[in-house]
Design a protein around this motif. Structure first.
Motif, PDB file in Angstrom:
ATOM      1  N   HIS A  23       3.149   1.804   3.322  1.00 50.00           N
ATOM      2  CA  HIS A  23       2.249   1.669   4.921  1.00 50.00           C
ATOM      3  C   HIS A  23       3.105   0.779   5.404  1.00 50.00           C
ATOM      4  CE1 HIS A  23      -0.715   0.559   7.478  1.00 50.00           C
ATOM      5  NE2 HIS A  23      -1.675   1.344   6.709  1.00 50.00           N
TER       6      HIS A  23
ATOM      7  N   ARG B 142       0.669  -1.337  -0.122  1.00 50.32           N
ATOM      8  CA  ARG B 142       0.089  -0.087  -0.081  1.00 50.32           C
ATOM      9  C   ARG B 142       0.882   1.075  -0.047  1.00 50.32           C
ATOM     10  NH1 ARG B 142      -3.593  -1.695   5.005  1.00 50.32           N
ATOM     11  NH2 ARG B 142      -1.526  -2.857   5.356  1.00 50.32           N
TER      12      ARG B 142
ATOM     13  N   LEU C 233       0.656   5.314   0.333  1.00 48.34           N
ATOM     14  CA  LEU C 233      -0.150   6.240   1.370  1.00 48.34           C
ATOM     15  C   LEU C 233      -0.701   7.640   0.577  1.00 48.34           C
ATOM     16  CD1 LEU C 233       1.624   6.123   4.609  1.00 48.34           C
ATOM     17  CD2 LEU C 233      -0.165   4.742   3.727  1.00 48.34           C
TER      18      LEU C 233
END
Length: 164
Positions: A150, A131, A133
């Motif tokens: 992340h 992921r 951000l």
């Protein structure tokens, strides 16, 4: 005794050392990680932190720079082969303000690693379910595009990637 245990473990050590290097198991990427650019430290008192590194430890310390887009004040401490980035909140919605609420005395916030192609890195990391951000890179403290990964996808470490 000890000698027989060492003789038994010696073949295991030889097997480990003669096995393929770790890098041979990593698939090739369209982008490459570069050097460690900096380690960022959130500090509750920026002036005291600057004084520690400059006056006590004798480091070269930059002036304070406000980065409203990131909600922080930054100061860089030159270390020769890398830098420390001192972070202090700028505004109530600063991510550093919430970090300092949980860590009253401050602490390590993130590490920053350079990459040669931040867009290719983003594409490939998303495919690997890492992921990011933000949807697009933002301009960081060095005037270059940056993204943050992340921490739950990076073994508990907030990782910043910066275009080299």
């Amino acid at each position: 005794g000890l000698l027989s245990r060492l003789q038994i473990s010696a073949p295991a050590i030889r097997t480990l050392s003669s096995s393929k290097s770790f890098s041979q198991n990593i698939p090739s990427c369209l982008w490459k990680l570069g050097r460690l650019n900096h380690v960022a430290i959130a500090v509750p008192d920026l002036e005291k932190a600057q004084a520690l590194y400059k006056d006590v430890l004798g480091a070269q310390v930059s002036e304070t720079v406000a980065l409203p887009e990131h909600g922080v004040y930054t100061v860089f401490v030159e270390l020769g082969n890398t830098k420390l980035e001192l972070l202090h909140p700028l505004g109530e919605k600063s991510p550093i303000a919430s970090f300092l609420q949980k860590n009253k005395t401050g602490g390590m916030h993130h590490i920053c690693i350079e990459v040669d192609d931040i867009k290719a890195a983003m594409t490939e990391l998303k495919k690997k379910k890492i992921r990011i951000l933000s949807e697009e890179p933002k301009i960081g403290a060095h005037g270059k595009p940056v993204i943050f990964l992340h921490p739950k996808d990076c073994h508990g470490v907030l990782v910043e990637l910066e275009q080299a």
